[in-house]
Design a protein around this motif. Structure first.
Motif, PDB file in Angstrom:
ATOM      1  N   GLU A 119       2.567   1.452  -3.527  1.00 37.59           N
ATOM      2  CA  GLU A 119       1.636   2.130  -4.495  1.00 37.59           C
ATOM      3  C   GLU A 119       0.918   3.268  -4.572  1.00 37.59           C
ATOM      4  N   SER A 120       0.541   3.494  -3.216  1.00 36.70           N
ATOM      5  CA  SER A 120      -0.067   5.030  -3.085  1.00 36.70           C
ATOM      6  C   SER A 120       0.790   6.092  -3.292  1.00 36.70           C
ATOM      7  N   LYS A 121       2.234   5.994  -2.882  1.00 42.37           N
ATOM      8  CA  LYS A 121       3.249   6.835  -2.924  1.00 42.37           C
ATOM      9  C   LYS A 121       3.642   7.188  -4.318  1.00 42.37           C
ATOM     10  N   TYR A 122       4.148   6.099  -4.738  1.00 42.52           N
ATOM     11  CA  TYR A 122       4.780   6.058  -6.170  1.00 42.52           C
ATOM     12  C   TYR A 122       4.219   5.351  -7.591  1.00 42.52           C
TER      13      TYR A 122
ATOM     14  N   ARG B 229      13.466   2.637  -0.225  1.00 38.11           N
ATOM     15  CA  ARG B 229      12.888   2.822  -1.623  1.00 38.11           C
ATOM     16  C   ARG B 229      14.509   3.352  -2.213  1.00 38.11           C
TER      17      ARG B 229
ATOM     18  N   HIS C  12       1.003  -1.183  -0.126  1.00 36.32           N
ATOM     19  CA  HIS C  12      -0.083   0.117  -0.144  1.00 36.32           C
ATOM     20  C   HIS C  12       0.878   1.118  -0.078  1.00 36.32           C
ATOM     21  N   ALA C  13       1.801   1.291   0.990  1.00 38.24           N
ATOM     22  CA  ALA C  13       2.758   2.375   0.680  1.00 38.24           C
ATOM     23  C   ALA C  13       3.538   2.552  -0.273  1.00 38.24           C
TER      24      ALA C  13
ATOM     25  N   TYR D 280      12.506  -1.896  -3.630  1.00 39.25           N
ATOM     26  CA  TYR D 280      11.679  -1.578  -2.371  1.00 39.25           C
ATOM     27  C   TYR D 280      12.214  -2.895  -1.239  1.00 39.25           C
TER      28      TYR D 280
ATOM     29  N   GLU E 280      15.784   6.368   0.149  1.00 41.53           N
ATOM     30  CA  GLU E 280      14.703   7.225   1.128  1.00 41.53           C
ATOM     31  C   GLU E 280      13.944   5.934   1.712  1.00 41.53           C
TER      32      GLU E 280
ATOM     33  N   VAL F  64      10.469   4.835   3.108  1.00 40.66           N
ATOM     34  CA  VAL F  64       9.172   5.014   2.732  1.00 40.66           C
ATOM     35  C   VAL F  64       8.203   5.174   4.062  1.00 40.66           C
ATOM     36  N   ALA F  65       8.234   3.979   4.768  1.00 37.56           N
ATOM     37  CA  ALA F  65       7.569   3.810   5.973  1.00 37.56           C
ATOM     38  C   ALA F  65       8.334   3.084   7.027  1.00 37.56           C
TER      39      ALA F  65
END
Length: 276
Positions: A20-23, A265, A17-18, A213, A236, A238-239
């Protein structure tokens, strides 16, 4: 036992989810799942609309479960392919646009049970330190290499495996003219075999064209970022999550291991190999 922690459905859901929603990197991409285990991340990527998935896993039992799990979904034939082999020997041939996973001869009997017990004791001490309040540890712990990962894999599987997957010839497990855009993985943390997390990461960066990832212990992130910078790879966070790991390793002393993990990421577009 190999140092591997199964990715729970809950962790996989947060992971993907992290991403696909961000990138929006998963949909319509060719995805490589390194150390795919039972295929939780692979299935998640397919559900998010990726073009296809290639999974590499050493543990034949986990791979058997991954293949069984596919029966619960109505995926088209060829959307996902699983291969058994050593991730640390995987490579990308840019001249032919193929993934190559040399057939591994893992049938040799290895002595050294005392050495393994010693490693488990050391790992137990390290786990105890990580559970302390300040969690201060060497940031470069994940980059040190005290034992060749492929040698450990031979030690860990006494039965031996001489195949990497159905249809593989000369180690070629697939041709991908468009390349492999995304790598997702939950690699070994590098507690028992120091440096194996970085081996997984460098292989991933040498193959992916868009992003890698990867889940890592939060306490090792700074060291991982420094090593990635040497490859000319930017990273970076991501979560950040808490992972409740069940007691699955001999060196675990608590019923549940509560570990801080970070989803990272990496942009591998400018990756360059450096001398060890």
């Amino acid at each position: 036992m190999l140092e591997q922690y199964a990715t729970s459905p809950n962790m996989a859901a947060h992971f993907l989810h992290a991403v696909e929603s961000k990138y929006g990197d998963i949909s319509e991409s060719v995805v490589l799942d390194l150390g795919c285990g039972t295929g939780v991340l692979s299935v998640g990527c397919l559900l998010l609309g990726c073009d296809r998935v290639v999974g590499i896993e050493y543990d034949k039992d986990a791979l058997a479960i991954a293949r069984e799990n596919l029966e619960n979904f109505d995926f088209e034939e060829g959307w996902v392919k699983y291969f058994q082999g050593d991730v640390t020997s995987l490579r990308w041939d840019a001249d032919t646009n193929t993934l190559i996973l040399p057939p591994a001869d893992l049938s040799e009997e290895e002595e050294g049970s005392e050495e393994e017990e010693s490693e488990e004791e050391e790992a137990s001490e390290e786990e105890e330190k990580e559970e302390g309040e300040d969690e201060e540890e060497d940031e470069d712990k994940g980059t040190a290499k005290s034992q060749n990962a492929s040698e450990l894999l031979k030690e860990e599987n006494k039965e031996g495996v001489n195949e990497v997957g159905e249809g593989a010839q000369n180690g070629v497990i697939g041709e991908y003219p468009e390349g492999i855009q995304i790598v997702v993985m939950n690699p070994p943390f590098g507690t028992k075999v120091r440096g194996i997390d970085m081996e997984f990461l460098e292989i991933a960066c040498s193959i992916a064209t868009t992003a890698v990832y990867s889940l890592h212990k939060t306490s090792t992130v700074q060291g991982i970022m420094r090593r990635a910078k040497k490859w000319n790879v930017t990273g970076e966070v991501v979560a950040e999550m808490r992972w409740q790991l069940p007691n699955t390793m001999k060196y675990h002393k608590r019923r549940v291991q509560d570990i801080a993990v970070s989803l990272l990421r990496f942009d591998p577009c400018m990756y360059r190999k450096i001398d060890a």
